[in-house]
Design an enzyme around this catalytic site. Structure first.
Site, mmCIF file in Angstrom:
data_model
loop_
_atom_site.group_PDB
_atom_site.id
_atom_site.type_symbol
_atom_site.label_atom_id
_atom_site.label_comp_id
_atom_site.label_asym_id
_atom_site.label_seq_id
_atom_site.Cartn_x
_atom_site.Cartn_y
_atom_site.Cartn_z
ATOM 1 N N SER A 20 0.815 -1.217 0.000
ATOM 2 C CA SER A 20 0.000 0.000 0.000
ATOM 3 C C SER A 20 0.849 1.268 0.000
ATOM 4 C CB SER A 20 -0.951 0.017 1.206
ATOM 5 O OG SER A 20 -0.255 0.274 2.401
ATOM 6 N N LYS A 70 1.194 4.349 7.258
ATOM 7 C CA LYS A 70 0.385 5.182 6.369
ATOM 8 C C LYS A 70 0.796 6.646 6.494
ATOM 9 C CE LYS A 70 -2.559 2.046 4.747
ATOM 10 N NZ LYS A 70 -1.747 0.894 5.149
#
Length: 213
Positions: free
Chosen positions: A130, A167
């Site tokens: 990701s 993230k």
């Protein structure tokens, strides 16, 4: 008889060896200055001249990456110098769906903390893609500086919903958005009334490529 390096010269030799192992090339003088904590390259040039006289390196003129370690330089060490601390590898963190973080160290990476900004560091093995558009690939080792605060749009290791993930943290009004660097992954939204479930473990300070670990 070949002279032994001083403590400062040994530090520079160590940085050259580590940089070559991590990046596959020797550092420039500017990169060496940053890795050793010098404000300019003047001290680096002075130490390199002395190391060359001691037969521990060779320098190639007119090249940016001009330092070459000799056989003696590759094995040089100072007798009685304290053992250098590495960076603890704490386990695996998701760069994808949330997974449980490993809290105890699996091992200690033989990497100088100075290369990534000094103390309060730990490492996590990345699982998932990701964050690939930010240059963090599955299997890489993410180097994290332990801290609880994070600036807007910094990449951080965070605990949320009982899992750990890597993230980009975006502050948007009453919400905190955890955003992937991959358009195929949806944002994770944490509302203000859920903020207590979010804990910042630290910010990303660097990555060790999987091929060299």
């Amino acid at each position: 008889m070949r002279q032994s390096p001083t403590s400062k010269q040994q530090k520079l030799l160590d940085r050259v060896r580590e940089w070559e192992r991590l990046h596959g090339c020797v550092p420039t003088q500017t990169e060496l200055a940053e890795a050793c904590g010098y404000r300019s390259t003047n001290a680096v040039r002075s130490h390199l001249r002395l190391l060359e006289k001691k037969g521990l390196i060779q320098r190639e003129p007119h090249k940016a990456r001009a330092v070459r370690l000799t056989k003696g330089g590759r094995h040089a060490s100072r007798i009685g110098k304290p053992a250098r601390a590495g960076i603890p590898l704490m386990g695996t963190i998701a760069a994808g769906p949330l997974t449980e973080a490993v809290e105890s160290a699996e091992e200690t990476l033989d990497v100088a903390p100075d290369l990534f900004g000094g103390s309060q560091l730990f490492a996590l093995r990345v699982q998932g893609d990701s964050m690939k558009d930010a240059g963090v690939l599955s299997g890489d080792i993410a180097i994290i500086r332990r801290q609880e605060a994070v600036n807007d749009h910094q990449i951080a290791a965070v605990m949320v919903e009982g899992g750990a993930t890597l993230k980009r943290v975006i502050k948007r009004g009453a919400e905190i958005v955890l955003r992937a660097a991959n358009r195929h992954f949806k944002d994770i939204i944490v509302r203000a009334d859920e903020a207590t479930s979010l804990r910042v473990l630290g910010i990303l300070t660097g990555v060790i490529r999987r091929e060299v670990v």
